[in-house]
Design a protein around this motif. Structure first.
Motif, PDB file in Angstrom:
ATOM      1  N   GLN A 142     -23.577  56.760   8.188  1.00  0.00           N
ATOM      2  CA  GLN A 142     -24.188  57.908   8.859  1.00  0.00           C
ATOM      3  C   GLN A 142     -23.097  58.717   9.539  1.00  0.00           C
ATOM      4  O   GLN A 142     -22.125  58.163  10.055  1.00  0.00           O
ATOM      5  CB  GLN A 142     -25.220  57.437   9.892  1.00  0.00           C
ATOM      6  N   PRO A 284     -26.612  66.708  12.178  1.00  0.00           N
ATOM      7  CA  PRO A 284     -25.958  66.065  11.024  1.00  0.00           C
ATOM      8  C   PRO A 284     -24.571  66.627  10.734  1.00  0.00           C
ATOM      9  O   PRO A 284     -24.300  67.814  10.939  1.00  0.00           O
ATOM     10  CB  PRO A 284     -26.921  66.363   9.876  1.00  0.00           C
ATOM     11  N   HIS A 286     -22.025  66.889   7.390  1.00  0.00           N
ATOM     12  CA  HIS A 286     -22.125  66.850   5.935  1.00  0.00           C
ATOM     13  C   HIS A 286     -20.748  66.572   5.336  1.00  0.00           C
ATOM     14  O   HIS A 286     -19.734  67.098   5.811  1.00  0.00           O
ATOM     15  CB  HIS A 286     -22.678  68.173   5.404  1.00  0.00           C
ATOM     16  N   TRP A 305     -15.597  66.056   6.912  1.00  0.00           N
ATOM     17  CA  TRP A 305     -16.980  66.249   7.350  1.00  0.00           C
ATOM     18  C   TRP A 305     -17.081  67.560   8.138  1.00  0.00           C
ATOM     19  O   TRP A 305     -16.132  67.987   8.787  1.00  0.00           O
ATOM     20  CB  TRP A 305     -17.441  65.093   8.241  1.00  0.00           C
ATOM     21  N   GLY A 307     -20.235  70.283  10.239  1.00  0.00           N
ATOM     22  CA  GLY A 307     -21.605  70.517  10.692  1.00  0.00           C
ATOM     23  C   GLY A 307     -21.722  71.885  11.341  1.00  0.00           C
ATOM     24  O   GLY A 307     -20.750  72.427  11.876  1.00  0.00           O
ATOM     25  N   GLN A 349     -32.543  56.177   7.000  1.00  0.00           N
ATOM     26  CA  GLN A 349     -31.308  56.821   7.421  1.00  0.00           C
ATOM     27  C   GLN A 349     -31.176  56.703   8.937  1.00  0.00           C
ATOM     28  O   GLN A 349     -32.002  57.250   9.670  1.00  0.00           O
ATOM     29  CB  GLN A 349     -31.296  58.291   7.010  1.00  0.00           C
TER      30      GLN A 349
END
Length: 589
Positions: A142, A284, A286, A305, A307, A349
């Motif tokens: 996660q 989140p 991504h 990553w 967001g 999740q």
């Protein structure tokens, strides 16, 4: 590698002091990147490091600095000036008059999406081992981030007045530095005349000579270094006084995606690094997976990553206070969760409760209000007023009501005497627009005069018609500030020119030596209206405002059609320079 506590979640390599160097990356916080345009995600995925530069004068929280209003007297001084507390100075007051100057601070400001500005928080995941290798993306269960609120808490015995007194010199230095930057920008502005640019450049060189420096660039560099030292000194003073920062987390009240209420809760040092299953709101992150056919992509060979940073939402607390506002300071912290050794829970999740790795906090920031002047200027809006002759022709050619698409249904008809039954009225959009503009022009001078907020006239920019008057009229108007109620005996002096308001009015009515045509004559000629115009009854504030319009128009460059080219609005967009890594990424073993 089996222990997630050896992971490091850091900022993107191209924002490290030495791009891609492991020693710099280990302590790099996630970066908040700035973009413009609705397609910012597409452009970011194609080239992550291609974001916009932050402007050190615009993308920061701004305050104001008060300095004595020297050289002003009587009504002119009290019109714009403030007292030492920042309140409007009462007429006839014996106090010293002050004027406000803009002081750009060091705290980051993020604009709203309605300002055509968007922000992404970006980070990378590495193993804290020699070579700083990346973590395989498949090992992440996660990824997300939290938005937290920062609050400064004063120790006992230290009040806000003492902090304000300590911060005042810093604001003064910030305002001085901005004045120099404005002077330099004037000297380099191609939209201005050569004389205006040369005057600004000479003024900058004179200030540099007074400071014992060779030129304006050296003066700016010196003032910038002094400002950095003063800002750091203020931070050190707060630390020495025991000022501490408390961190609040936002916890929604209820469950489900439709929850709109929540509350801020104080987080201690343990809670700040605790598991996010405690109920704190998360956003989140991504994964950016580059095309394997592009080996030079900024995310190639990395666990990257990103967001979207929220700048507005509909959440609020039980008292109705918004979750996000422009009064508080915020920060972001990113996190990743490693897969647990046990089998994951299918379809959930996160699918396991593996160990959590937190990043450092991003730089602190505040949010711009929705009606921020600089932010709103990034979305220019042009409203073309209807031509009255065209409206008259169309009204005569169409049946009544055919051109009135806006329908108002009133359950009770309002009349001066009594309430009537239901009424339905239809209006044309041009009619609504004309009346709205008429009311704006009607009440603008009333509000400005009633509350003595003459500086608001600076937010109105009008390109006047090309009226040919004597050059001495133009020169007199060019030095007339907006909205000043000049007395007849108050002289306006600039570059050897001295004219009173009475002389200025005379030029309007009688013309000058170079041109016998007066403003009244030109109005009659252009409009075909022979009605008598009493310009002698025109208030001096209106004359001063017209003068500012002429002065602004003089500074505009001519357009291709022979008219005037309007000035640029909004922020000038500059992209971050492209950088190449000094250290090739290594894969995790």
């Amino acid at each position: 590698m089996s222990a997630a506590h050896t992971w490091r979640l850091v900022g993107p390599w191209y924002r490290w002091p030495r791009p891609g160097h492991p020693d710099d990356g280990r302590v790099a916080p996630p970066a908040i990147q700035k973009f413009a345009g609705a397609d910012f995600i597409t452009r970011f995925l194609a080239e992550p490091q291609r974001s916009l530069q932050y402007d050190e004068q615009i993308d920061v929280v701004q305050s104001h600095d008060l300095v004595p209003a020297r050289g002003l007297s009587g009504k002119l001084a009290t019109l714009f000036a403030l007292d030492a507390r920042g309140q409007p100075l009462a007429k006839g007051s014996p106090e010293t008059a002050y004027r406000a100057r803009l002081a750009p601070g060091a705290l980051r400001k993020l604009f709203q999406s309605t300002h055509d500005r968007h922000y992404l928080v970006c980070c990378e995941l590495h193993c804290d081992e020699p070579g700083f290798p990346r973590v395989a993306r498949q090992r992440v269960c996660q990824a997300g981030f939290v938005l937290r609120r920062r609050r400064s808490v004063l120790p006992p015995g230290l009040d806000a007045a003492a902090v304000e007194a300590q911060a005042a010199p810093v604001r003064h230095a910030e305002a001085d530095w901005l004045d120099l930057c404005t002077l330099q920008a004037t000297a380099e502005d191609a939209m201005l005349t050569a004389a205006q640019r040369d005057a600004a450049a000479r003024r900058l060189d004179d200030l540099a000579a007074q400071a014992g420096l060779p030129d304006g660039a050296s003066l700016l560099a010196s003032r910038r270094a002094d400002l950095a030292r003063q800002r750091q000194g203020f931070v050190d003073w707060q630390r020495a006084q025991g000022v501490r920062t408390e961190i609040d987390g936002w916890f929604p009240l209820g469950h489900g995606s439709s929850v709109r209420r929540g509350e801020w809760r104080l987080l201690d040092a343990v809670a700040q690094a605790a598991d996010i299953t405690s109920g704190e709101q998360t956003y989140p992150l991504h994964a950016l997976v580059p095309d394997p056919r592009l080996p030079t992509h900024d995310a190639a060979g990395r666990c990257f990553w990103y967001g979207v940073v929220p700048t507005q939402d509909l959440q609020h607390d039980v008292q109705g206070q918004p979750h996000l506002d422009d009064l508080h300071t915020y920060e972001l912290r990113c996190f990743v969760r490693a897969h647990h050794d046990c089998p994951g829970r299918r379809g959930l999740q996160p699918d396991c409760h593996g160990p959590l790795t937190w990043s450092r906090a991003t730089e602190a920031f505040r949010l711009a209000p929705h009606f921020d002047v600089q932010g709103s200027a990034n979305r220019p809006v042009t409203i073309k007023m209807p031509d009255l002759r065209d409206l008259a022709a169309q009204a005569a050619a169409r049946p009544r009501g055919r051109l009135s698409p806006v329908r108002f249904v009133q359950p009770q008809h309002l009349s001066p005497k009594e309430l009537g039954g239901e009424a339905v009225c239809s209006f044309s959009i041009p009619l609504i627009t004309i009346i709205a503009l008429f009311l704006l022009n009607l009440f603008l001078p009333v509000v400005v005069f009633l509350f003595q907020v003459w500086f608001l006239l600076a937010f109105r920019f009008c390109i006047p018609p090309q009226i040919k008057i004597a050059m001495d009229v133009d020169a007199a108007l060019a030095v007339t500030p907006p909205g000043v109620d000049f007395e007849a005996d108050l002289e306006v002096q600039a570059q050897g020119l001295a004219d009173s308001a009475e002389a200025l009015r005379k030029l309007f009515l009688e013309g000058g030596d170079d041109s016998p045509q007066t403003l009244v004559d030109r109005i009659h000629e252009d409009t075909g209206n022979d009605d008598e115009i009493h310009l002698d009854d025109l208030d001096n504030n209106a004359l001063a405002s017209i003068g500012q319009n002429f002065a602004d128009a003089k500074a505009l460059a001519p357009a291709a059609d022979g008219g005037l080219q309007p000035p640029e609005v909004g922020e000038v967009l500059l992209e971050e320079p492209h950088v190449d890594p000094v250290w090739s990424p290594r894969r995790s073993a």
